[in-house]
Design an enzyme around this catalytic site. Structure first.
Site, PDB file in Angstrom:
ATOM      1  N   HIS A   1      -2.159   3.811  -0.750  1.00 42.75           N
ATOM      2  CA  HIS A   1      -2.021   4.531   0.562  1.00 42.75           C
ATOM      3  C   HIS A   1      -2.108   6.210   0.369  1.00 42.75           C
ATOM      4  O   HIS A   1      -1.269   6.415  -0.313  1.00 42.75           O
ATOM      5  CB  HIS A   1      -1.212   4.002   1.557  1.00 42.75           C
ATOM      6  CG  HIS A   1      -1.185   4.591   2.925  1.00 42.75           C
ATOM      7  ND1 HIS A   1      -1.866   3.970   3.768  1.00 42.75           N
ATOM      8  CD2 HIS A   1      -0.651   5.847   3.466  1.00 42.75           C
ATOM      9  CE1 HIS A   1      -1.722   4.924   4.869  1.00 42.75           C
ATOM     10  NE2 HIS A   1      -0.983   5.839   4.708  1.00 42.75           N
TER      11      HIS A   1
ATOM     12  N   ASP B   1       0.614  -1.446   5.637  1.00 42.85           N
ATOM     13  CA  ASP B   1       1.180  -0.425   4.976  1.00 42.85           C
ATOM     14  C   ASP B   1       2.612  -0.516   5.219  1.00 42.85           C
ATOM     15  O   ASP B   1       3.559   0.288   5.056  1.00 42.85           O
ATOM     16  CB  ASP B   1       0.888   0.939   5.659  1.00 42.85           C
ATOM     17  CG  ASP B   1      -0.581   1.278   5.407  1.00 42.85           C
ATOM     18  OD1 ASP B   1      -1.167   0.890   4.570  1.00 42.85           O
ATOM     19  OD2 ASP B   1      -0.920   1.929   6.330  1.00 42.85           O
TER      20      ASP B   1
HETATM   21  C1  GRF Z   1      -8.236   6.097  -0.447  1.00 41.49           C
HETATM   22  O1  GRF Z   1      -7.586   7.100   0.120  1.00 41.49           O
HETATM   23  C2  GRF Z   1      -7.168   4.983  -0.220  1.00 41.49           C
HETATM   24  O2  GRF Z   1      -5.811   5.494  -0.453  1.00 41.49           O
HETATM   25  C3  GRF Z   1      -7.233   4.397   0.986  1.00 41.49           C
HETATM   26  O3  GRF Z   1      -8.781   4.342   1.201  1.00 41.49           O
HETATM   27  C4  GRF Z   1      -9.557   5.583   0.422  1.00 41.49           C
HETATM   28  C5  GRF Z   1     -10.408   4.791  -0.422  1.00 41.49           C
HETATM   29  O4  GRF Z   1     -11.082   5.581  -1.135  1.00 41.49           O
HETATM   30  N1  GRF Z   1      -6.725   3.168   1.238  1.00 41.49           N
HETATM   31  P1  GRF Z   1     -12.335   5.102  -2.358  1.00 41.49           P
HETATM   32  O5  GRF Z   1     -12.900   3.983  -1.456  1.00 41.49           O
HETATM   33  O6  GRF Z   1     -11.149   4.160  -3.323  1.00 41.49           O
HETATM   34  O7  GRF Z   1     -12.827   6.029  -2.686  1.00 41.49           O
END
Ligand code: GRF
Length: 209
Positions: A108, A149
């Site tokens: 997260h 979360d």
């Molecule tokens: C990341 O910021 C992650 O923390 C959140 O969604 C985003 C995903 O980015 N859960 P990606 O698809 O891995 O580029």
């Protein structure tokens, strides 16, 4: 012996890519499967590019019990031990959480328990952090339970909020940290799993401004 991980992603999959790039021939874990709920997820393309097995389990308009059944049968088919959510924008069905206790992780882009919960994803998170006036944000890797979360925290790293930061600028700096933190946290957990002990909490120093 290695821990067999499945990554679940709905979006571009840069965290999935970072995990792929990090996994080592001699390491404690390997990604055996990429699961997405969206045919158009960029993460699917990344997986196919390296010849990794992919599965799409649609969630929209379906009852949770059906999604759970499909998901569990895929996880069993590939003998998955650990699920890594990486930008997976759906709640994991209860039956899957029950089948994988302390074996589902999520990353997260904030310091949970603050700035988490339903609706707190993507740029919403970074906008809320900036609007709060907080001087610090970060990334959190946590175990997944039945609510968004909320599960216990495995690893956290702080990232400064700079004055005048836009949500996009903060997101970019947090994402860089996510890419390292997730791999390190998975290493940490999988070593503990293979040694049959409980993992300790990892707290890393703040990123430099
Ligand atoms: C990341 O910021 C992650 O923390 C959140 O969604 C985003 C995903 O980015 N859960 P990606 O698809 O891995 O580029």
């Amino acid at each position: 012996m290695k821990v067999r991980a499945a990554v679940f992603a709905s979006g571009g999959g840069s965290n999935f890519q970072a995990l792929l790039d990090h996994q080592e021939a001699e390491g404690a874990w390997e990604i055996v499967l990429l699961v997405s709920n969206r045919e158009s997820a960029g993460a699917l393309g990344r997986a196919r590019a390296v010849g990794m097995t992919t599965e799409v389990v649609k969630t929209d308009g379906r009852v949770a019990a059906d999604v759970a059944q499909d998901t569990l049968s895929i996880l069993a088919k590939y003998s998955v031990d650990l699920i890594l959510l990486a930008g997976y924008l759906r709640l994991v069905p209860e039956a899957v959480v029950a089948r994988y206790p302390q074996r589902i992780l999520n990353i997260h882009p904030a310091l949970l328990p603050a700035f988490g919960g339903a609706g707190m994803y993507g740029m919403n998170v970074h906008r809320a952090v900036i609007d709060s006036g907080k001087l610090e944000s970060g990334a959190t890797v946590h175990f997944v339970d039945e609510e968004y979360d909320r599960g216990s925290i495995l690893a956290q790293q702080r990232v400064p909020v700079n004055s005048g930061d836009t949500p996009e600028e903060l997101a970019r700096r947090v994402l860089e940290v996510e890419h390292r933190l997730y791999s390190e946290a998975v290493d940490h957990l999988c070593k503990a799993i293979l040694a049959e002990r409980k993992p300790t909490l990892m707290t890393l120093p703040q990123e430099k401004r």
